[in-house]
Design an enzyme around this catalytic site. Structure first.
Site, short mmCIF file in Angstrom:
data_model
loop_
_atom_site.label_atom_id
_atom_site.label_comp_id
_atom_site.label_asym_id
_atom_site.label_seq_id
_atom_site.Cartn_x
_atom_site.Cartn_y
_atom_site.Cartn_z
N LYS A 268 0.84 -1.20 0.00
CA LYS A 268 0.00 0.00 0.00
C LYS A 268 0.88 1.25 0.00
CE LYS A 268 -4.00 -1.94 2.45
NZ LYS A 268 -5.04 -1.71 1.44
N ARG A 343 -10.50 -11.51 0.71
CA ARG A 343 -11.35 -12.49 0.05
C ARG A 343 -10.68 -13.87 -0.01
NH1 ARG A 343 -11.50 -8.76 -5.25
NH2 ARG A 343 -11.22 -7.24 -3.59
N1 BES Z 1 -8.35 -4.01 3.88
C1 BES Z 1 -8.48 -3.46 2.60
C2 BES Z 1 -9.76 -2.67 2.41
C3 BES Z 1 -9.89 -1.41 3.21
C4 BES Z 1 -9.56 -0.19 2.66
C5 BES Z 1 -10.40 -1.43 4.48
C6 BES Z 1 -9.72 0.97 3.37
C7 BES Z 1 -10.56 -0.26 5.20
C8 BES Z 1 -10.23 0.94 4.65
C9 BES Z 1 -8.46 -4.57 1.55
O1 BES Z 1 -7.72 -5.67 1.86
C10 BES Z 1 -7.87 -4.00 0.31
O2 BES Z 1 -6.74 -3.67 0.33
N2 BES Z 1 -8.67 -3.92 -0.75
C11 BES Z 1 -8.24 -3.42 -2.00
C12 BES Z 1 -8.69 -4.37 -3.08
C13 BES Z 1 -8.09 -4.11 -4.41
C14 BES Z 1 -6.61 -4.43 -4.39
C15 BES Z 1 -8.81 -4.95 -5.42
C16 BES Z 1 -8.84 -2.04 -2.17
O3 BES Z 1 -9.95 -1.81 -1.71
O4 BES Z 1 -8.16 -1.19 -2.72
MN MN Z 2 -5.67 -5.47 1.28
#
Ligand code: BES
Ligand code: MN
Ligand code: ZN
Length: 489
Positions: A268, A343
């Site tokens: 991230k 997921r």
């Molecule tokens: N844990 C995150 C989602 C999230 C984002 C929770 C902000 C709380 C606040 C999840 O694992 C994630 O990183 N999702 C990605 C998915 C993408 C890579 C398809 C996202 O939402 O960007």
């Molecule tokens: Mn994630």
């Protein structure tokens, strides 16, 4: 501890009495109404929403200090107004480290609400608001109030004693979930968190088991293990079970438990809330706290809580984008993005739980996608389910508890998005649009024959800032909703 007591102005002495006041409606009777009359005559207080005035009373009065809190217009009053008011009252008390607090609860006619609903909302606001997360601070600026007394009309005290006790139990569950979410990732790596949850569960009579890495490997949790691969801290899966005698239904609750989500090799970037990703186990925290609460309330059904716990980290052992892994269900998954890890752990937990327990209903809670937060903001969860009756039930519980949900679709044709060239399915949508939906569709491919609902709580699980009845950090979202739902099912 909350006590209910009939209004008795003379005695005993009340140090601090919190008095809710409307701009345009008389909420109270008796000595509380007289107090409001006096402060209104002084023209220093109108009762508008958010206004607070503390008033020291003359020596001869049995009440030492009355704190008036404005609620705004009478027509706008709702259960949520009362929860917020009670939260403000607790905030006042906690900030001053008061040991005891009295709250003047208006008459049902004054509030324009059924007495039970009014007392319930105030009690919830008290229990939820009387909470600080300060275990990492040497100087405790705020302290929960030890004794709260709700001053009600005659008869109410007796009539609603058990209702208030019930709400105290439920809200203690919310606070428990909040704490777990707010604890930093260095103090809740998967095995540590699993052990803590299991101990708390056993303490209320639940059956609790923890599957370790070796067991998970042996059983074929390939998708879950792929997420855990990069971390120095091994994964674990905690399973909690509540099995009352004679239970007919089985409900399985699965909670996403990523104790820290760095994104993995798809690390991230700054500005992606990476520093808040200790909250990525909020689904697991809510499920564990719900099981513990259900045990305390003797909910009359078999309940199983499944908590897949991993840390998502980059390293030389981490899963790479493009890797293909075999899930518990046997389907292969191409990992298009290592940050779509939630997921992956969920499909293994869901497939295992469905096979193991043959549940009547499965629900999962997960901080799954940023896309859901884009769609619904930070206070509303996304609800996905093809089961109309289940959707109705969840939305009804959301309405009653104020833990809001909004249904989003599961369009069959969008499944196109998660097809993979090389594996049975991809964990990443072909485009970035509709990310909350493609994530939900991905899960749906692993719970095909069971009544199932998925709640994406990425928005409401965590709050950077405190609000009227919650401190900053984990919100405990889902516990009150699920407990209410279980009692409907
Ligand atoms: N844990 C995150 C989602 C999230 C984002 C929770 C902000 C709380 C606040 C999840 O694992 C994630 O990183 N999702 C990605 C998915 C993408 C890579 C398809 C996202 O939402 O960007
Ligand atoms: Mn994630
Ligand atoms: Zn995540």
């Amino acid at each position: 501890m909350i006590a209910l007591s009939a209004v008795d102005p003379g005695k005993p002495t009340i140090d601090t009495l919190i008095v809710p006041v409307c701009e345009d409606r008389d909420l109270h009777r008796g000595f509380v109404a007289e107090l409001i009359g006096k402060v209104r005559r002084g023209q220093s207080f109108t009762g508008e929403s958010g206004e607070t005035l503390a008033w020291v009373l003359p020596e001869e009065d049995a009440t030492r200090c009355a704190v008036f809190m404005g609620l705004g217009k009478g027509a706008d009053l709702s259960g949520e107004t009362w929860r917020k008011f009670a939260g403000r009252a607790m905030s006042y008390g906690m900030g001053r480290k008061l040991k005891a607090l009295h709250i003047a609860v208006p008459s049902a006619e004054g509030a324009g609400m059924a007495e039970a609903d009014l007392i319930a909302a105030v009690a919830e606001g008290v229990c939820l608001g009387n909470h600080v997360f300060n275990r990492y601070k040497a100087e405790k600026k705020r302290q929960p109030v030890e004794m709260i007394t709700l001053l009600t009309g005659p008869g109410a005290a007796k009539a609603h004693r058990s209702l208030v006790e019930r709400l105290e139990t439920i809200c203690a569950g919310t606070r428990m979930a909040r704490e777990w979410v707010s604890i930093p990732s260095n103090d809740k790596v998967p095995e540590v968190f699993a052990a803590e949850v299991a101990a708390a569960a056993k303490a209320v009579g639940l059956k609790a088991t923890v599957l370790d890495e070796k067991t998970l490997r042996h059983k074929g949790f390939g998708a879950l293990l792929a997420v855990a691969a990069g971390s120095d801290h091994p994964p674990a899966m905690a399973v909690l079970e509540h099995k009352p005698r004679g239970a007919k239904k089985t409900v399985v609750l699965v909670g996403k438990g990523v104790t820290f989500d760095s994104g993995g090799i798809n690390l991230k970037p700054a500005g992606s809330q990476i520093e808040e990703m200790k909250m990525d186990m909020a689904g697991a925290a809510a499920v564990a706290a719900t099981l513990i609460t259900a045990a305390r309330l003797n909910v009359p059904m078999r309940l199983v809580g499944v908590l897949p716990l991993v840390e998502n980290m980059p390293s030389g052992r981490a899963t790479r984008p493009g890797d293909i892994v075999k899930s518990y269900a046997g389907k292969t998954v191409e990992i298009g993005n290592t940050d779509a890890e939630g997921r992956l752990i969920l499909i293994d937990a869901l497939a295992w739980a469905v096979q193991q327990y043959k549940p009547d209903v499965v629900l999962d809670l997960a901080t799954l996608t940023g896309a859901c937060v884009v769609a619904l903001g930070e206070k509303i969860a996304g609800l996905f389910s093809a089961d109309e009756a289940l959707v109705e039930a969840v939305l009804a519980s959301a309405g009653r508890t104020g833990e809001r949900c909004w249904r989003l679709p599961l369009p069959e044709d969008y499944k196109e998005q998660i097809k993979s060239e090389f594996a049975d399915i991809s964990n990443l949508g072909a485009t970035r649009w509709g990310g909350a939906i493609t994530a939900a569709l991905f899960l749906s491919a692993f719970v095909e024959k069971t009544r199932w609902a998925h709640l994406d709580i990425a928005g409401p699980a965590y709050a950077k800032k405190g609000s009227d009845y919650a401190p900053a950090g984990g919100t405990g979202f889902g516990v009150r909703l699920l407990v209410d739902l279980l009692e409907q099912l």
